[in-house]
Design an enzyme around this catalytic site. Structure first.
Site, PDB file in Angstrom:
ATOM      1  N   HIS A 148      -7.050   0.474  -4.137  1.00 28.90           N
ATOM      2  CA  HIS A 148      -6.016  -0.509  -4.429  1.00 28.90           C
ATOM      3  C   HIS A 148      -6.485  -1.445  -5.545  1.00 28.90           C
ATOM      4  CE1 HIS A 148      -4.759   0.290   0.004  1.00 28.90           C
ATOM      5  NE2 HIS A 148      -4.539   1.315  -0.783  1.00 28.90           N
TER       6      HIS A 148
ATOM      7  N   CYS B  36      -0.939  -7.749  -1.409  1.00 33.51           N
ATOM      8  CA  CYS B  36      -0.881  -6.577  -0.523  1.00 33.51           C
ATOM      9  C   CYS B  36       0.212  -6.720   0.526  1.00 33.51           C
ATOM     10  CB  CYS B  36      -2.194  -6.403   0.228  1.00 33.51           C
ATOM     11  SG  CYS B  36      -3.656  -6.587  -0.760  1.00 33.51           S
TER      12      CYS B  36
ATOM     13  N   ASP C 114       0.814  -1.208   0.000  1.00 27.74           N
ATOM     14  CA  ASP C 114       0.000   0.000   0.000  1.00 27.74           C
ATOM     15  C   ASP C 114       0.856   1.270   0.000  1.00 27.74           C
ATOM     16  OD1 ASP C 114      -1.819  -1.983   0.356  1.00 27.74           O
ATOM     17  OD2 ASP C 114      -2.675  -1.233   2.225  1.00 27.74           O
TER      18      ASP C 114
ATOM     19  N   ASP D  46      -2.017   6.125  -2.904  1.00 23.72           N
ATOM     20  CA  ASP D  46      -1.461   4.955  -2.227  1.00 23.72           C
ATOM     21  C   ASP D  46      -0.737   4.132  -3.298  1.00 23.72           C
ATOM     22  OD1 ASP D  46      -2.705   5.729   0.120  1.00 23.72           O
ATOM     23  OD2 ASP D  46      -3.914   3.908   0.338  1.00 23.72           O
TER      24      ASP D  46
ATOM     25  N   ASP E 148      -5.309  -4.252  -6.712  1.00 23.90           N
ATOM     26  CA  ASP E 148      -4.910  -5.657  -6.787  1.00 23.90           C
ATOM     27  C   ASP E 148      -5.972  -6.674  -6.345  1.00 23.90           C
ATOM     28  OD1 ASP E 148      -4.600  -4.815  -4.192  1.00 23.90           O
ATOM     29  OD2 ASP E 148      -2.489  -5.379  -4.009  1.00 23.90           O
TER      30      ASP E 148
HETATM   31  N1  ARG Z   1     -10.321  -2.535  -1.984  1.00 17.12           N
HETATM   32  C1  ARG Z   1      -9.992  -3.896  -2.320  1.00 17.12           C
HETATM   33  C2  ARG Z   1     -11.228  -4.750  -2.252  1.00 17.12           C
HETATM   34  O1  ARG Z   1     -11.884  -4.716  -1.259  1.00 17.12           O
HETATM   35  C3  ARG Z   1      -8.956  -4.444  -1.390  1.00 17.12           C
HETATM   36  C4  ARG Z   1      -7.607  -4.085  -1.829  1.00 17.12           C
HETATM   37  C5  ARG Z   1      -6.572  -4.646  -0.960  1.00 17.12           C
HETATM   38  N2  ARG Z   1      -5.294  -4.361  -1.496  1.00 17.12           N
HETATM   39  C6  ARG Z   1      -4.276  -3.877  -0.810  1.00 17.12           C
HETATM   40  N3  ARG Z   1      -3.143  -3.638  -1.474  1.00 17.12           N
HETATM   41  N4  ARG Z   1      -4.352  -3.628   0.495  1.00 17.12           N
HETATM   42  O2  ARG Z   1     -11.540  -5.463  -3.174  1.00 17.12           O
END
Ligand code: ARG
Length: 397
Positions: free
Chosen positions: A248, A356, A111, A197, A250
């Site tokens: 994010h 992550c 992150d 981020d 990923d």
């Molecule tokens: N917002 C994403 C979801 O809920 C989670 C992303 C988590 N990724 C990270 N690099 N912390 O699908």
């Protein structure tokens, strides 16, 4: 010190080249995320706010055991594994512009920290509790920076995180309003300061995609563009309009190999943005439905069930998946990949899964162009070197 014909100490141009060195996060000292203008954590499936302060010791131990398990698996494959330094996350943060009761954790280096080519970028971050989250990684950054003069280290400008940076009504918008506004890309952070981020970025050789989200705004993307394009990259903003709480990239759009992206069937990429992939012969493959239903996710997890697709590539043909995500494992082995598995569900409440919780420092490979049809590739290392002479390709970048 490394000699010039060896791979630089920091070298990662994409998400899939053979992995040699990586940082695995740690749950030591983790706290619950506090309420702040950029975050309204709620116990899953309820309106109840989170507890405050440090997480209970047993919860931390369960997550740490799984993080250690990932580290052991990677080491067994010959990969060098580093861990963040200890940090007191229970301390409040107070700057001239804001105060917050405690910090968060070092479970998700992804992150905060990005390796782009031979450079390390520390993100601005978007939440107050994460303002100082670069600190546990600084001893590592100093180590890389001191060991090899070719390593470039960049700290993105810190935003104030004062009240003017946030749009608090965002959290009150009813679903219909979110739907109506889904093409505006306006979330809880305004457009007045540079905010991003690191995990909203994904690396595809000379091309970097950046998701506009709750955690990355348009000035944030513009800053990345103006930092990276003179260094030989093309930077592309991307959007996933059906994700009403994007943060994010990923769990949404996960490149696995040259020409191959794992996509989230509930979050298609904006129409015009898909073209860059299809016109360059890339295949977008939908991830299968995750094994866990929403109500089976841990109660303190703010992420979606799509943590299932948050995989870590050890090479274009080897990928690490969460142990119980069988449908995804079968899809990937059916495509000829070697699939390794580890239990990781106790890490979910810290916001992430395998991608992550890692930060790749060194992979094989170099600055390839996987999108030749785009054209207009800036010169690599085009910034002037010492004495105003353009640096040779690959040097010091
Ligand atoms: N917002 C994403 C979801 O809920 C989670 C992303 C988590 N990724 C990270 N690099 N912390 O699908």
């Amino acid at each position: 010190m490394t000699t010039s014909d060896e791979t630089p100490a920091v070298n990662a141009w994409n998400e899939w080249d053979p992995l040699r060195e990586v940082v695995v996060g740690s749950a030591a000292g983790a706290c619950y995320e506090p309420v702040e203008p950029g975050n309204r954590p709620r116990v899953r499936g309820s309106d109840r706010p989170f507890p405050t302060g440090p997480k209970p010791r047993e919860r931390i131990a369960r997550a740490e055991e799984e993080l250690d398990g990932l580290a052991a698996l990677l080491e067994s494959r010959g990969i060098v594994v580093r861990r963040p330094a200890e940090h007191d996350f229970s301390r409040p943060v107070s700057t001239p512009r804001f105060e917050v009761a405690n910090q968060y954790c070092a479970v998700c280096p992804r992150d905060v920290m990005a390796t782009v080519g031979n450079g390390i970028i520390e993100a601005t971050m978007s939440r107050r509790a994460r303002f100082f989250e670069y600190e546990p990684y600084r001893p590592l950054v100093y180590g890389y920076w001191e060991s090899d003069p070719r390593v470039e280290w960049t700290v993105a400008p810190k935003p104030t995180m004062g009240p003017e940076m946030y749009r608090e009504e965002f959290w009150e918008w009813p679903l219909e309003e979110r739907y109506r506004r889904m093409h505006e890309s306006e979330f809880c952070v305004t457009q007045d300061q540079v905010v991003f981020d690191a995990a909203d970025m994904s690396r595809l050789g000379r091309d970097i995609i950046v998701q506009e989200s709750m955690t990355t705004n348009r000035p944030g993307i513009r800053w990345l563009k103006r930092h990276l394009e003179p260094r030989g990259f093309r930077v592309h903003p991307v959007h996933f309009p059906l994700d009403h709480f994007p943060s994010h990239i990923d769990c949404t759009f996960v490149p696995l190999a040259p020409g191959l992206v794992l996509t989230n069937p509930e979050r298609p990429i904006r129409d015009g943005e898909r073209r860059m992939f299809t016109e360059n012969g890339w295949k977008l493959v939908e991830a299968p439905q995750p094994v866990l239903a929403d109500e089976q996710m841990p109660e303190y997890c703010q992420s979606s069930i799509w943590l299932s697709m948050n995989v870590l590539s050890l090479s274009p043909t080897t990928v690490v998946c969460e142990e119980r995500e069988r449908p995804l494992q079968e899809l990937l082995s059916g495509m000829g990949m070697e699939v390794l598995t580890v239990p990781f569900r106790n890490v979910f409440e810290y916001g992430g899964s395998l991608h992550c919780a890692t930060w790749d420092i060194r992979r094989d490979g170099g600055p390839e162009d996987y999108f030749p049809e785009l054209g207009g590739l800036p010169e690599l290392g085009g910034l002037p070197g010492p004495g105003g002479v353009p640096a040779p390709a690959g040097a010091g970048r």
